[in-house]
Design an enzyme around this catalytic site. Structure first.
Site, short mmCIF file in Angstrom:
data_model
loop_
_atom_site.label_atom_id
_atom_site.label_comp_id
_atom_site.label_asym_id
_atom_site.label_seq_id
_atom_site.Cartn_x
_atom_site.Cartn_y
_atom_site.Cartn_z
N ALA A 38 4.57 7.46 3.56
CA ALA A 38 5.53 6.26 3.18
C ALA A 38 4.55 5.35 2.54
O ALA A 38 3.46 5.38 2.49
CB ALA A 38 5.80 5.68 4.70
N ASN A 39 5.41 4.32 1.68
CA ASN A 39 5.03 3.19 1.02
C ASN A 39 5.37 1.93 1.89
O ASN A 39 6.52 2.04 2.37
CB ASN A 39 5.51 3.17 -0.28
CG ASN A 39 5.38 4.42 -1.17
OD1 ASN A 39 4.31 4.87 -1.07
ND2 ASN A 39 6.09 4.74 -1.88
N VAL A 40 4.50 1.07 1.82
CA VAL A 40 4.80 -0.04 2.74
C VAL A 40 4.61 -1.44 1.68
O VAL A 40 4.06 -1.44 0.68
CB VAL A 40 3.39 -0.34 3.79
CG1 VAL A 40 3.88 -1.73 4.42
CG2 VAL A 40 3.21 0.66 4.40
N ASP A 70 -5.26 8.11 15.65
CA ASP A 70 -6.06 8.02 14.49
C ASP A 70 -6.58 6.44 14.53
O ASP A 70 -6.41 5.50 13.63
CB ASP A 70 -5.07 7.96 13.16
CG ASP A 70 -5.82 7.71 11.76
OD1 ASP A 70 -7.09 8.26 11.79
OD2 ASP A 70 -5.25 7.42 10.90
N GLY A 103 0.87 5.60 1.37
CA GLY A 103 0.18 6.32 2.03
C GLY A 103 0.75 7.73 1.65
O GLY A 103 1.45 7.88 0.67
N LYS A 106 8.25 -0.22 5.76
CA LYS A 106 7.82 0.91 5.30
C LYS A 106 8.92 1.92 4.94
O LYS A 106 9.79 2.26 5.87
CB LYS A 106 7.04 1.54 7.03
CG LYS A 106 6.29 2.80 6.61
CD LYS A 106 5.78 3.41 7.80
CE LYS A 106 4.27 2.80 7.81
NZ LYS A 106 3.38 3.29 8.98
N GLY A 127 0.67 -1.06 -0.06
CA GLY A 127 -0.06 -0.03 0.01
C GLY A 127 0.86 1.19 -0.04
O GLY A 127 1.94 1.30 0.39
#
Length: 664
Positions: free
Chosen positions: A23-25, A134, A20, A40, A18
């Site tokens: 960051a990318n995971v 969150d 964000g 991450k 995924g």
């Protein structure tokens, strides 16, 4: 980051999980500890942003302090080529949002079990001074064993390192946001408790309590509307369990649970027999049966009016009345200013959410549609039209590119069109026989074809030419996924010619057939070789020859004495009529051979066969290569009464033939 890339010499990237805002995971494989992990990685466009780097590093520091088994563990923190990364526990499962959609309705026992594990993890975070900020089902993972794991502390800040006076900042997802977050007030641990109450509501009903057309309308409902009744939708829910939802989502912080431990303690006994007749929870000081009154400003005005209407006999207290009137006027002013302040905050919040904000189009190349939808949703963008195109780089169904392109700046809420791969386009393979292998190989390799060769001998094709191919000429293939093997001619097979002297004609013919040679036969007298044996050959024994070559042999007809005796014997045994029939005849026959050619075949190779006293029709008399119509003279030697024969063969087919050749 491409699949197969090895980060820091240890973590081999497997696939994208995924993307964000920060960051990318990715899922990855730890080559040292032999296990799957989640990586991450701070986005490329963020690596020069000191605020983003500090926030990313802050997440790492926060996570290292958490040891609860229901929190995603952090294994490693590092940097490569200026990019920050975290290596975390890989949870093989789904998030709670997906779990609710798949499993709803859940039993109250399962709901209590999930919430107990969530509260345990949040309590551990709070004990370390960390507020999640969150909490939502998308940040709660359920592994394959049904265990809860909380993740994404990306906006969590350690209380010891955060400013406690920060206001007017709205953080978190609007469906789970607390009223104080909506106002921009100070965020406390009770903010997480409110979000936990909303999550519990969703577990029990299958949906969030407040829905609206936009973010502002949802925030206003959190701020002003009462929590909907869980039991009205699901009567199977015990009142004690609904009370936990009401208690956790109280608007007033004084009415809400003070700690997560209090909420967990209440949850632990909510299904007990002793609490079966529990009354509906109400905030302190409220009474549903009492008549509701207007805010305090209205009684103040009433008292003031009463003072102004006092009996004249009470004017002796006028001075005191003036002081009291003055006191209430200050109170009214305070209430007016407070109302205006709250209104200003609400208007500011509305403007913040309604004002169009820009975001970057995420990199979606290689993703499926469902993966792209999640990434666009995280970037507050929508999926637009889908188009299809052929691609050699992406498999069918994968996204080739987007319109607008990746990293373009556009307003949130806009649509992004997806260009999907149809896969590679198929094309007819083609016929390459007779062409130079070296040329064909270069041409096909440019198209992505894997080319190999197998060496063979051939009379028909010159050395280096393609004799045959492993793929049909008309077959349609994807060039980049195709392998072909060509049989490549090494020219005719070569060998040393054997010594054929003393062979009979039949043995010589068998040897020629076995090695693909053309045998030419002539006859002559010899004192050294018996009649019917090969007395001479051309070329000589030991000569290097190839298939298709011509050899000539001379067959002995015996010595002069043998010939004489044979003739005498023949004469004495013949009748007088035979002796009158005439002698041998020698003559030539002219044969016109037609040329058959085109641009691809600029010459013809023909074989001529004759049968007379010295030749047999099974043996080639002469081989010619012609480039136009050509006439040849064929010499015949016939005995008295004998008829000669001849034929001309081209490409295996007889084109001229005659069976009754005479000298007449």
């Amino acid at each position: 980051m491409e699949a197969g890339y090895i980060l820091n010499g240890r973590y081999k990237i497997v696939s994208s999980l995924g993307e964000g805002g920060m960051a990318n995971v990715y899922s990855a494989y730890d080559l040292i500890l032999k296990r799957y992990v989640a990586v991450k990685l701070l986005r490329l466009d963020m690596r020069d942003d000191p605020h983003a780097v500090r926030r990313f590093q802050g997440e790492a520091m926060s996570l290292t302090e958490l040891t609860d088994p229901h929190t995603v563990m952090i294994y490693d923190v590092g940097e490569e080529s200026g990019l920050q990364y975290l290596v975390m526990e890989y949870v093989n499962g789904m998030n709670l949002k997906e779990y609710i959609k798949q499993e709803y309705p859940l039993s109250v026992e399962r709901v209590v079990q999930i919430m107990t594990e969530v509260l345990q993890a949040v309590s551990d975070a709070h004990s370390h001074g960390i507020i999640h900020r969150d909490l939502k089902p998308q940040n709660i993972l359920i592994d394959q064993n049904g265990l809860v794991k909380i993740t994404d502390f990306g906006i969590a800040l350690a209380l010891s390192r955060s400013s406690m006076t920060k206001t007017n900042t709205v953080m978190g997802s609007v469906h789970y946001i607390s009223p104080e977050q909506a106002r921009g007030s100070i965020v406390t641990k009770q903010t997480d408790i409110y979000s936990l109450g909303i999550i519990l509501f969703e577990l029990l009903t299958g949906h969030v309590p407040f829905r609206g057309e936009n973010a502002v309308s949802i925030i206003m409902k959190h701020y002003s509307e009462a929590m909907p009744s869980v039991r009205n939708e699901n009567p199977e829910v015990p009142q004690a369990l609904e009370n936990i939802v009401l208690h956790a989502t109280a608007k007033d912080l004084n009415d809400r649970y003070g700690t997560v431990q209090e909420m967990a303690s209440d949850l632990a006994s909510c299904l007990s027999y002793q609490r079966r007749d529990e009354a509906r929870w109400l905030p302190a000081g409220s009474d549903e049966d009492e008549t509701k009154v207007l805010p305090a400003a209205l009684p103040d005005e009433t008292e003031t009016q009463q003072e102004e209407q006092q009996d004249p006999a009470d004017q002796s207290n006028a001075g005191h009345g003036k002081k009291k009137h003055k006191k209430w006027s200050k109170k009214k002013k305070f209430l007016v200013w407070s109302s205006w302040l709250v209104l200003a905050i609400l208007i500011g919040t509305a403007v913040y959410f309604l004002m169009p904000r820009q975001t970057s189009v995420p990199e979606l190349s290689g993703m499926s549609i469902s993966e792209a939808e999640d990434s666009l949703r995280n970037a507050n963008l929508k999926v637009g039209k889908s188009k299809k195109a052929y691609s050699n780089d992406y498999e069918s169904g994968q996204i080739i590119r987007t319109e607008p392109s990746a990293k373009s700046k556009i307003n949130e809420g806009q649509k992004v069109d997806l260009i999907l791969s149809r896969g590679s386009q198929k094309e007819r393979f083609g016929d390459y026989t007779g062409q130079k292998y070296s040329v064909v190989k270069k041409m096909l390799q440019k198209k992505g074809v894997t080319v190999s060769k197998q060496k063979v001998y051939s009379q028909k094709y010159a050395k280096g030419e393609i004799k045959s191919q492993s793929i049909s000429t008309k077959k349609k293939v994807i060039m980049g996924e195709t392998s072909v093997t060509f049989e490549v001619s090494q020219g005719p097979r070569s060998f040393e010619l054997r010594d054929l002297t003393n062979y009979t004609l039949k043995s010589a013919q068998d040897y020629a057939d076995e090695h693909g040679l053309v045998l030419n036969v002539s006859r002559g007298k010899s004192d050294d070789f018996e009649q019917g044996l090969v007395m001479e050959q051309e070329p000589a024994a030991g000569t290097e020859l190839a298939q298709g070559a011509q050899i000539s042999v001379k067959i002995s007809t015996g010595s002069d004495e043998e010939s004489s005796e044979s003739s005498s014997s023949s004469s004495s045994s013949s009748s007088s009529s035979d002796s009158d029939s005439g002698s041998e005849s020698r003559f030539n026959v002219e044969v016109k051979i037609p040329f058959a050619g085109d641009e691809a075949h600029k010459s013809n190779k023909v074989q001529i066969y004759i049968e007379d006293r010295g030749h047999h029709l099974n043996n080639v008399y002469q081989t010619l290569t012609i480039t136009e119509d050509q006439s040849v003279n064929l010499p015949f030697e016939l005995a008295s009464g004998q008829k000669g024969r001849y034929k001309v063969v081209r490409d295996g087919s007889t084109i001229i033939e005659k069976d009754d050749v005479t000298g007449d």
